[in-house]
Design an enzyme around this catalytic site. Sequence first.
Site, PDB file in Angstrom:
ATOM      1  CB  SER A 199       2.416   7.303   4.083  1.00  0.00           C
ATOM      2  OG  SER A 199       1.824   6.725   5.063  1.00  0.00           O
ATOM      3  CD  GLU A 252      -3.866   0.714   6.879  1.00  0.00           C
ATOM      4  OE1 GLU A 252      -4.825   1.491   6.143  1.00  0.00           O
ATOM      5  OE2 GLU A 252      -2.940   0.377   7.315  1.00  0.00           O
ATOM      6  CD  GLN A 304      -1.849   1.075   3.294  1.00  0.00           C
ATOM      7  OE1 GLN A 304      -1.895   0.392   4.067  1.00  0.00           O
ATOM      8  NE2 GLN A 304      -3.277   2.793   3.083  1.00  0.00           N
ATOM      9  CD  GLU A 354      -2.441  10.811  18.922  1.00  0.00           C
ATOM     10  OE1 GLU A 354      -1.794  10.261  18.085  1.00  0.00           O
ATOM     11  OE2 GLU A 354      -1.502  10.476  19.857  1.00  0.00           O
TER      12      GLU A 354
HETATM   13  C1  LIG Z   1       5.463  -0.260  10.976  1.00  0.00           C
HETATM   14  C2  LIG Z   1       4.490   0.853   9.999  1.00  0.00           C
HETATM   15  C3  LIG Z   1       3.844  -0.104   8.979  1.00  0.00           C
HETATM   16  C4  LIG Z   1       3.891   1.393   7.516  1.00  0.00           C
HETATM   17  N1  LIG Z   1       3.014   0.985   6.433  1.00  0.00           N
HETATM   18  C5  LIG Z   1       2.270   1.621   6.205  1.00  0.00           C
HETATM   19  C6  LIG Z   1       2.103   1.057   4.657  1.00  0.00           C
HETATM   20  O1  LIG Z   1       2.207  -0.295   4.508  1.00  0.00           O
HETATM   21  N2  LIG Z   1       1.481   1.917   3.253  1.00  0.00           N
HETATM   22  C7  LIG Z   1       1.478   3.416   3.745  1.00  0.00           C
HETATM   23  O2  LIG Z   1       1.180   3.731   3.054  1.00  0.00           O
HETATM   24  N3  LIG Z   1       2.190   3.422   4.796  1.00  0.00           N
HETATM   25  C8  LIG Z   1       2.219   2.809   5.746  1.00  0.00           C
HETATM   26  N4  LIG Z   1       2.478   3.503   7.189  1.00  0.00           N
HETATM   27  C9  LIG Z   1       2.383   5.368   7.703  1.00  0.00           C
HETATM   28  C10 LIG Z   1       1.668   5.310   8.930  1.00  0.00           C
HETATM   29  O3  LIG Z   1      -0.058   5.318   7.802  1.00  0.00           O
HETATM   30  C11 LIG Z   1       1.769   6.830   9.483  1.00  0.00           C
HETATM   31  O4  LIG Z   1       2.929   6.534   9.618  1.00  0.00           O
HETATM   32  C12 LIG Z   1       1.182   7.520   9.809  1.00  0.00           C
HETATM   33  O5  LIG Z   1      -0.215   7.309   9.152  1.00  0.00           O
HETATM   34  C13 LIG Z   1       1.238   8.393  10.743  1.00  0.00           C
HETATM   35  O6  LIG Z   1       1.872   9.910   9.413  1.00  0.00           O
HETATM   36  P1  LIG Z   1       3.192  10.298  10.021  1.00  0.00           P
HETATM   37  O7  LIG Z   1       4.637   9.159  10.276  1.00  0.00           O
HETATM   38  O8  LIG Z   1       3.174  10.863   8.583  1.00  0.00           O
HETATM   39  O9  LIG Z   1       2.760  11.107  11.372  1.00  0.00           O
HETATM   40  P2  LIG Z   1       3.010  12.422  11.112  1.00  0.00           P
HETATM   41  O10 LIG Z   1       0.861  12.318  10.569  1.00  0.00           O
HETATM   42  O11 LIG Z   1       3.101  13.766  11.508  1.00  0.00           O
HETATM   43  O12 LIG Z   1       2.111  12.911  13.116  1.00  0.00           O
HETATM   44  C14 LIG Z   1       2.425  12.927  13.736  1.00  0.00           C
HETATM   45  C15 LIG Z   1       1.599  12.979  15.262  1.00  0.00           C
HETATM   46  O13 LIG Z   1       0.894  14.118  14.920  1.00  0.00           O
HETATM   47  C16 LIG Z   1      -0.183  13.223  15.559  1.00  0.00           C
HETATM   48  N5  LIG Z   1      -0.782  14.684  14.348  1.00  0.00           N
HETATM   49  C17 LIG Z   1      -1.469  14.400  12.850  1.00  0.00           C
HETATM   50  N6  LIG Z   1      -2.049  14.715  12.764  1.00  0.00           N
HETATM   51  C18 LIG Z   1      -3.215  14.807  13.751  1.00  0.00           C
HETATM   52  C19 LIG Z   1      -4.600  15.629  14.054  1.00  0.00           C
HETATM   53  N7  LIG Z   1      -4.977  15.929  12.706  1.00  0.00           N
HETATM   54  N8  LIG Z   1      -4.673  15.493  15.351  1.00  0.00           N
HETATM   55  C20 LIG Z   1      -3.977  14.932  16.294  1.00  0.00           C
HETATM   56  N9  LIG Z   1      -2.997  14.835  16.266  1.00  0.00           N
HETATM   57  C21 LIG Z   1      -2.219  14.832  14.648  1.00  0.00           C
HETATM   58  C22 LIG Z   1      -0.230  12.494  15.213  1.00  0.00           C
HETATM   59  O14 LIG Z   1      -0.800  11.933  15.929  1.00  0.00           O
HETATM   60  C23 LIG Z   1       1.260  11.900  15.387  1.00  0.00           C
HETATM   61  O15 LIG Z   1       1.720  11.944  17.540  1.00  0.00           O
HETATM   62  C24 LIG Z   1       2.927   2.756   8.015  1.00  0.00           C
HETATM   63  C25 LIG Z   1       3.583   3.886   9.336  1.00  0.00           C
HETATM   64  C26 LIG Z   1       4.454   2.052  10.176  1.00  0.00           C
HETATM   65  C27 LIG Z   1       4.738   2.886  11.615  1.00  0.00           C
END
Ligand SMILES: Cc1cc2nc3c(=O)[nH]c(=O)nc-3n(C[C@H](O)[C@H](O)[C@H](O)COP(=O)(O)OP(=O)(O)OC[C@H]3O[C@@H](n4cnc5c(N)ncnc54)[C@H](O)[C@@H]3O)c2cc1C
Lengths: 394, 374
Positions: free
Chosen positions: A117, A232, A114, A363
């Site tokens: 991100s 998912e 997928q 969150e």
């Molecule tokens: C082990 C693992 C596997 C993954 N596999 C996939 C995959 O296969 N394909 C894929 O596409 N993605 C994948 N992901 C990505 C995952 O979906 C993202 O890491 C996740 O959606 C968070 O995005 P970010 O890491 O950019 O954090 P950010 O969005 O930058 O968030 C940082 C912090 O800010 C908080 N935050 C952000 N927006 C808000 C809001 N509106 N209100 C309150 N708090 C907020 C978050 O909760 C977090 O604490 C994976 C992640 C992990 C850890």
Amino acid sequence: MTDRDLDRVEGLISQLLEEHPPAETPETEFWGAQYDLGLAWVWHPEGEGGLGLPRRYQTVINRRLTEAGASIDNRARNVLGIGMGAGVLAAHGTPEQKQRWLRPMFTTEEIWCQMFSEPGAGSDVAGLATMAVKDGDEWVVNGQKVWTTLAHLAKWGMLVARTDPGVPKHQGLTYFVVDMESSGVEVRPLYQITGEAEFNEVFFNDARIPDANRIDAVGAGWRVALTTLMNERVAIGGNTVPRGSGRIAEAIDAWKRYGGGDPALRDELVRLWSEVEAARLTAIRADEMADAGIPGPEGSTGKLAWADNNKAVMSFTLELMGLDGTLFPGGYELIRPTEFENRPPQHGFLRTRANSIEGGTSEVMLNILAERVLGLPGDPRVDKDLPWKEVPRG
Amino acid sequence: MAEVRVSYTPTEETTLLRNTAREFLSNRLPMATVREMMMTPDGFDRAVWEEMAELGWVGLAIPEEHGGAGYGTTELSVIFEEMGRMVTPGPFFATVGLAVPVILGLADEAQKSGLLPGIAAGEIIATVAAFEGSRDWGLENVETTATRDGDGWVLEGVKPHVLDGHLADLILVVARTDQGLAVFPVGAGADGLTVEQVDVLDPTRRQATVTLEGVRAAAPLGSGPAGDALPRALGVASALLACEQAGGAQRCLEMSTEYAKTRHQFGRPIGSFQAVKHRCAQMLVKVEHARSVAYHAVRVTEDPAEFAIAAPLAASVASESYVWAAGENIQIHGGIGFTWEHDAHLYLKRAKSSSLLLGDPRYHRRTLGDALGL
Ligand SMILES: Cc1cc2nc3c(=O)[nH]c(=O)nc-3n(C[C@H](O)[C@H](O)[C@H](O)COP(=O)(O)OP(=O)(O)OC[C@H]3O[C@@H](n4cnc5c(N)ncnc54)[C@H](O)[C@@H]3O)c2cc1C
């Protein structure tokens, strides 16, 4: 609902087991036969791996197959395909697309990943910047994805890309299925806090996707992405598992080895067991309500509770282990993991930290519960109606 | 451990009961009436009891041959859940939640025919006088004694926390005999019996101290020691109480959500602040969990092994969820939530007191740990 449906399912299971004895049949062949009999996704229409029956019959199927010694490991091995991709194809795919992709997905001959991100778009995935530009019968893709689980093993990738930067962010997206082996697609490992690389970075450099691999309409990508995310979250937190299975089993093992009957530790253990059991019963109840056509809030809480419980249970497990909890058997190897079962609790302690990030952070899940289920007002959104290209990023 | 599967889907009966209960409680016992009632000396109005009996609620889970409707705890639990939402005052829990399960679990047929029809008809309010030591929910140190005297018994002792003892016509007294604990039915007017109301944290559910000084009683329920039937009956009571708690917690969530949508600060509804919104979402999770464990427990009362797990699970989870939700509800309301005038405190008081009535969460977890063999 009627017993006749159950009889039919039971009959087909027996047929499958007779014609393809699990002990003597290669797994992919068995899974292929399971698909052909409509026992793969029982709620799909006939001819698409299903029988058009309610989802709960799948529980019966999986239980009987497991009891007969058949593997249902394909679900774990192709988790993004079977858990999410199938739901996307079922809801948005053309007949040709379903014929082409569903069967090899189920047999794990073709692994899926997928690609949502990006470095600049995580929780706010609709803000993503990977571009797809139409060129005749093809789309030309440029950009970068990140955290892409299984990309290094995948044949197909579910990609959301921006096809129109001039409209607000949700409107300019289109959904594609990308051949991960095609030129212009480069996959590099990303190592996690466990030292392992389950996920990757994926770079697109003029990669080409035939228009036939587009899912749903141009500009409808967000709608398809939502289907993916819903699937998912159900795949992650909504599973009805046996009592006492999963992470809590690790805590109970540790209690038996290390607990020494300490009443404070026992209270905490039973408290966590109760939280897990309450979430499990909620998932079962949600399943039943969904089947009965009474969808309620109980269906939306699973992912959040699963993440919180897993983290708390594994953290407590290390506490139970005392000084042994400070060890990390096998060390940090910086490898691609091949073994996902039977990892030491210390590994689980680290791995579960991702549970409240992957598949939507806790969150974000709380926002969704509050806004969609309880009807509370949304956060103020500065970017909602702006054309995507005018939104500040970083 | 084999898994017990039951259905949680509402049935025609439970849906009808829920609708009737919601309508009756909001018309006959709306919050304004609850608040009036809780300030009266008795905390209740006997006329309401008769209406509840006429609706068939009091005898709902009493077998038909004993004057009831013959339903099970699943149906009955709906009434408790709805009453929990409205912090309904009165002896419904003491009678229907506590005394009836004790009679059903312990009494012989003749005793059931003697005791149950009057209860089902609303003529007799009943309660159980079990606990003595403040944390002795396991009844290990009961000091009240029952001594044989001719063809009857004589009871001596003090029961400081008898639910709605001041309203009860019938008190089921747990006393120690030379063969262990037994349960003796005692009429309210018995010689040597004094019943004195005590001031309680939750004014919608009263307690009395019951003193027994040479009170004469006939044979105990089942004509012998209570054995495991008593803890099992108390388990049924906790399962029903858990449904009441789930209903109360649900109402706290509703109050908080409604307020979060309408109260504005900094030019926005407070529900758009994540500190508030996330609390509401977490309440939702806890409410759903409380409901799941409570619904499960009332559906497996007939399966001893499963019920030994389900009852303490329901009691501990529902207790903690409700206390937490009732506290958060006050916090989300700010200053108004701390006023006597607002209803939020009724829920906090009910929640905290309910979480201590039949065992605190730790006590229930100890029981659960035993049942799980941990
Ligand atoms: C082990 C693992 C596997 C993954 N596999 C996939 C995959 O296969 N394909 C894929 O596409 N993605 C994948 N992901 C990505 C995952 O979906 C993202 O890491 C996740 O959606 C968070 O995005 P970010 O890491 O950019 O954090 P950010 O969005 O930058 O968030 C940082 C912090 O800010 C908080 N935050 C952000 N927006 C808000 C809001 N509106 N209100 C309150 N708090 C907020 C978050 O909760 C977090 O604490 C994976 C992640 C992990 C850890």
